[in-house]
Structure formats: C-alpha cells, structure tokens
Design a protein around this motif. Structure first.
Motif, PDB file in Angstrom:
ATOM      1  N   GLU A   1       0.781  -1.235   0.000  1.00 39.50           N
ATOM      2  CA  GLU A   1       0.000   0.000   0.000  1.00 39.50           C
ATOM      3  C   GLU A   1       0.814   1.287   0.000  1.00 39.50           C
ATOM      4  N   TYR A   2       2.126   1.225   0.246  1.00 35.57           N
ATOM      5  CA  TYR A   2       2.857   2.476   0.499  1.00 35.57           C
ATOM      6  C   TYR A   2       2.821   3.445  -0.683  1.00 35.57           C
ATOM      7  N   ASP A   3       2.891   2.920  -1.890  1.00 36.13           N
ATOM      8  CA  ASP A   3       2.912   3.811  -3.050  1.00 36.13           C
ATOM      9  C   ASP A   3       1.548   4.476  -3.250  1.00 36.13           C
TER      10      ASP A   3
ATOM     11  N   ALA B   1      -0.297  12.854  -0.813  1.00 35.40           N
ATOM     12  CA  ALA B   1       0.213  14.009  -1.562  1.00 35.40           C
ATOM     13  C   ALA B   1      -0.945  14.830  -2.111  1.00 35.40           C
ATOM     14  N   GLN B   2      -1.961  14.130  -2.630  1.00 36.33           N
ATOM     15  CA  GLN B   2      -3.127  14.840  -3.152  1.00 36.33           C
ATOM     16  C   GLN B   2      -3.902  15.549  -2.042  1.00 36.33           C
ATOM     17  N   GLY B   3      -3.916  14.947  -0.848  1.00 34.60           N
ATOM     18  CA  GLY B   3      -4.637  15.553   0.261  1.00 34.60           C
ATOM     19  C   GLY B   3      -3.826  16.531   1.064  1.00 34.60           C
ATOM     20  N   GLY B   4      -2.564  16.699   0.713  1.00 35.08           N
ATOM     21  CA  GLY B   4      -1.712  17.637   1.428  1.00 35.08           C
ATOM     22  C   GLY B   4      -1.338  17.181   2.833  1.00 35.08           C
ATOM     23  N   LEU B   5      -1.312  15.886   3.082  1.00 34.48           N
ATOM     24  CA  LEU B   5      -0.956  15.373   4.398  1.00 34.48           C
ATOM     25  C   LEU B   5       0.553  15.261   4.535  1.00 34.48           C
ATOM     26  N   ASP B   6       1.063  15.542   5.733  1.00 35.68           N
ATOM     27  CA  ASP B   6       2.511  15.505   5.944  1.00 35.68           C
ATOM     28  C   ASP B   6       2.988  14.070   6.140  1.00 35.68           C
ATOM     29  N   HIS B   7       4.313  13.930   6.297  1.00 32.05           N
ATOM     30  CA  HIS B   7       4.908  12.594   6.353  1.00 32.05           C
ATOM     31  C   HIS B   7       4.452  11.812   7.593  1.00 32.05           C
ATOM     32  N   SER B   8       4.173  12.516   8.696  1.00 36.01           N
ATOM     33  CA  SER B   8       3.735  11.832   9.909  1.00 36.01           C
ATOM     34  C   SER B   8       2.382  11.175   9.702  1.00 36.01           C
ATOM     35  N   ARG B   9       1.459  11.885   9.066  1.00 40.55           N
ATOM     36  CA  ARG B   9       0.137  11.307   8.818  1.00 40.55           C
ATOM     37  C   ARG B   9       0.213  10.202   7.769  1.00 40.55           C
ATOM     38  N   TYR B  10       1.113  10.346   6.821  1.00 38.50           N
ATOM     39  CA  TYR B  10       1.335   9.286   5.831  1.00 38.50           C
ATOM     40  C   TYR B  10       1.803   8.011   6.524  1.00 38.50           C
ATOM     41  N   LEU B  11       2.785   8.156   7.416  1.00 39.10           N
ATOM     42  CA  LEU B  11       3.309   7.002   8.132  1.00 39.10           C
ATOM     43  C   LEU B  11       2.239   6.398   9.038  1.00 39.10           C
TER      44      LEU B  11
ATOM     45  N   ARG C   1      -1.018   6.430   8.627  1.00 38.28           N
ATOM     46  CA  ARG C   1      -1.991   5.702   7.832  1.00 38.28           C
ATOM     47  C   ARG C   1      -1.464   4.338   7.414  1.00 38.28           C
ATOM     48  N   LEU C   2      -0.202   4.285   7.032  1.00 39.00           N
ATOM     49  CA  LEU C   2       0.407   3.013   6.640  1.00 39.00           C
ATOM     50  C   LEU C   2       0.433   2.029   7.808  1.00 39.00           C
ATOM     51  N   VAL C   3       0.848   2.515   8.967  1.00 33.40           N
ATOM     52  CA  VAL C   3       0.936   1.650  10.143  1.00 33.40           C
ATOM     53  C   VAL C   3      -0.453   1.148  10.550  1.00 33.40           C
ATOM     54  N   GLU C   4      -1.455   2.016  10.470  1.00 34.26           N
ATOM     55  CA  GLU C   4      -2.815   1.599  10.796  1.00 34.26           C
ATOM     56  C   GLU C   4      -3.299   0.502   9.848  1.00 34.26           C
ATOM     57  N   LEU C   5      -3.008   0.653   8.572  1.00 28.12           N
ATOM     58  CA  LEU C   5      -3.396  -0.371   7.599  1.00 28.12           C
ATOM     59  C   LEU C   5      -2.711  -1.700   7.903  1.00 28.12           C
ATOM     60  N   GLU C   6      -1.435  -1.632   8.278  1.00 30.10           N
ATOM     61  CA  GLU C   6      -0.691  -2.849   8.608  1.00 30.10           C
ATOM     62  C   GLU C   6      -1.288  -3.529   9.838  1.00 30.10           C
ATOM     63  N   LEU C   7      -1.626  -2.749  10.861  1.00 31.19           N
ATOM     64  CA  LEU C   7      -2.195  -3.321  12.081  1.00 31.19           C
ATOM     65  C   LEU C   7      -3.562  -3.957  11.821  1.00 31.19           C
ATOM     66  N   ILE C   8      -4.390  -3.274  11.044  1.00 28.52           N
ATOM     67  CA  ILE C   8      -5.718  -3.814  10.728  1.00 28.52           C
ATOM     68  C   ILE C   8      -5.600  -5.126   9.967  1.00 28.52           C
ATOM     69  N   ASP C   9      -4.707  -5.152   8.983  1.00 30.44           N
ATOM     70  CA  ASP C   9      -4.542  -6.359   8.179  1.00 30.44           C
ATOM     71  C   ASP C   9      -3.913  -7.480   8.999  1.00 30.44           C
ATOM     72  N   ARG C  10      -2.989  -7.122   9.878  1.00 29.22           N
ATOM     73  CA  ARG C  10      -2.351  -8.137  10.720  1.00 29.22           C
ATOM     74  C   ARG C  10      -3.367  -8.778  11.660  1.00 29.22           C
ATOM     75  N   GLU C  11      -4.241  -7.973  12.246  1.00 34.54           N
ATOM     76  CA  GLU C  11      -5.272  -8.509  13.132  1.00 34.54           C
ATOM     77  C   GLU C  11      -6.220  -9.422  12.360  1.00 34.54           C
ATOM     78  N   ARG C  12      -6.558  -9.034  11.122  1.00 32.71           N
ATOM     79  CA  ARG C  12      -7.417  -9.879  10.300  1.00 32.71           C
ATOM     80  C   ARG C  12      -6.768 -11.230  10.042  1.00 32.71           C
ATOM     81  N   ARG C  13      -5.473 -11.223   9.732  1.00 31.93           N
ATOM     82  CA  ARG C  13      -4.774 -12.480   9.476  1.00 31.93           C
ATOM     83  C   ARG C  13      -4.684 -13.337  10.738  1.00 31.93           C
ATOM     84  N   MET C  14      -4.489 -12.691  11.876  1.00 30.55           N
ATOM     85  CA  MET C  14      -4.416 -13.439  13.134  1.00 30.55           C
ATOM     86  C   MET C  14      -5.755 -14.085  13.457  1.00 30.55           C
TER      87      MET C  14
END
Length: 280
Positions: free
Chosen positions: A29-31, A38-48, A50-63
């Motif tokens: 998902e990172y790309d 970038a389109q929403g004007g979010l800074d690098h912290s919010r980008y990171l 969002r990525l971490v949240e997606l990883e946690l959600i998907d990891r919990e689903r797999r578990m």
C-alpha cells in the motif's frame, strides 16, 4: 567515477526490507497511500500513521483467520444468522453477553442443553468465532471425537502432550455430549480433560440430555457427579427447548417449494409436467 546506480534500487531495497520486517501491507500500500496523502496535502507523519494503521488492521485480520483455522470449526457461524425467535426458551441477552467473552477472562464455563436440532452447535460455533475475534485460542471438537483422540494418544504414548495442549487452549468447545455412550476408559479420560481445565480455562459443552441423564453416557454416577461439580461451579446454562429448528426450516422450504409448484400449475393448467413449451 563510480557507475550510476539503478534508479529502481531504492524501490527494490525497500521491498526487500519490508519483506524482512514482515510488513506485507505496507509493501502493498505504500505507493498508493503516498499518492493519496500528496493529493490531500498530508505531511509525512500522517502518511506514516496511515500506513501503520493499515498494517495493524490487516495483521489482526490475518491473526483472526489463523485462530479460526486452528479452532477446526466444522463451519463458521455467527450470532447474526441465528434465529432467536425460533427458540423462545433461549436467553438472547445472556448469549449476547457471552459473545463479549468476559466468561473466558473469568475462566467460566457455558453449557447448552436442548433437543436435537435446536441450534446448540450454532450457538457454540458463534461463541467460538467471537472468541477468535477477541484474540483467544479456541479448539472445537465433538465429545466422541475427543474421546477417540484421547484413546489414540494413550495407545501411542502421547497422551500427556495432548492433555497439555487441551489444558492450554483458552476456550475448549465440546459438542454433542450425550449422543454416543462412552466406554469407562473414555469417560475417565474425558473427565480428566475437564478436571485439568477446572478454573484454568473456559469450556463450552452442548448436550441433548438433561444433567440427570448424563450418567447414561458416562456410565458412572460417581464420575458424573464429579464432572458436573467441576463444570457447573462457574457456569452459564443455556436452555434450548422446543421443536427441531432444522426440521422446521426443512418443512418451511418444502412448503414453499410445493406452493410454488401449485402456483405454477394454476397459472398454466395446460402446461405439460415435463416443463416443455407446448407447441403453438
């Protein structure tokens, strides 16, 4: 002068590192998320973030999926598909409360009693699914299958290992106790499983027999009394009395099918029974 580096090197290295770190969702998902941020004007912290949240959600689903597979449910069923109106004797509010899994934290038991076909297994499976979703390890088995496993393990000198595995699981579901009489050795081995789990883990038991008839399955009043003493010390009892839900559902389907056939015959009384189109 050193040769120019391949422009794809950062992407290749990033993919390698994310695989090593076991972050498949970030890799996938990172790309896309970078473009969205970038389109929403979010800074690098919010980008990171969002990525971490997606990883946690998907990891919990797999578990959760892994826990469901490990439980070996014969089917995956939830309370959403259970028809409480068909079994008015069942305490719906108690079942919904049990689905929150507080009884597992309290190492308490659940016993579902009722006629064949009233939905005991569905309730047990739904509670097992809820436990998997809450992060608890679950094992599902029938009483007859569990006794066979214990007897085989004893003959193969791995009984202690199996008993440790059964004692360690957070929720053990034993379905259909009472459908098959047990040998004296099988009953004793089953009692030992329940005894080892007493106040250490939660057990869900379903049975088509009232407690006073369990002796006919276990073969010993002494053993039955000791078993019930442990199972019912901290317990929620679910009563599922009434006609077979499966039988009523089957009759309802058959009735609808017969009604459809009658309606079709009434609509076109000259139509052949084979369903062929009559000649013009």
């Amino acid at each position: 002068m050193s040769p120019a580096r391949d422009e794809t090197t950062p992407g290749v290295l990033l993919a390698h590192h994310l695989k090593q770190l076991k972050l498949p969702t970030v890799l996938r998902e990172y790309d896309k998320v970078a473009r969205e941020c970038a389109q929403g004007g979010l800074d690098h912290s919010r980008y990171l973030l969002r990525l971490v949240e997606l990883e946690l959600i998907d990891r919990e689903r797999r578990m959760v999926e892994r826990r469901i597979r490990a439980a070996r449910f014969p089917a995956v069923k939830s309370l959403d598909t259970f028809d409480f109106a068909a079994i008015p004797s069942l305490n719906k509010m108690l079942v919904l409360e049990l689905a929150r899994c507080g009884y597992i934290l309290g190492r308490e038991n659940v016993i579902a009693l009722g006629n064949s076909g009233t939905g005991k297994t569905h309730i047990a499976l739904a509670l097992g699914l809820a436990a998997c979703q809450k992060g608890f390890s679950v094992t599902f088995t029938t009483a007859a299958s569990l006794v066979n496993q214990l007897l085989e393990a004893r003959d193969e000198r791995r009984l202690l290992r199996l008993q440790r595995e059964l004692a360690a699981v957070k929720l053990l579901i034993v379905d259909e106790l009472g459908y098959v009489p047990l040998s004296s050795t099988g009953a004793e081995l089953l009692f030992e499983v329940f005894s080892q789990r007493y106040e250490r883990g939660s057990t869900v038991v379903t049975s088509n027999l009232p407690f006073e008839d369990w002796t006919s399955v276990l073969g010993s009043e002494r053993l039955t009394g000791a078993l019930l003493d442990r199972l019912t010390h901290h317990v929620s009892i679910l009563s599922l009395n009434g006609d077979s839900y499966r039988l009523k559902t089957s009759r309802s389907r058959r009735g609808r099918a017969e009604g459809a056939e009658q309606n079709q015959a009434t609509a076109d009384p000259h139509a052949p029974e084979t369903g062929e189109i009559p000649p013009a």
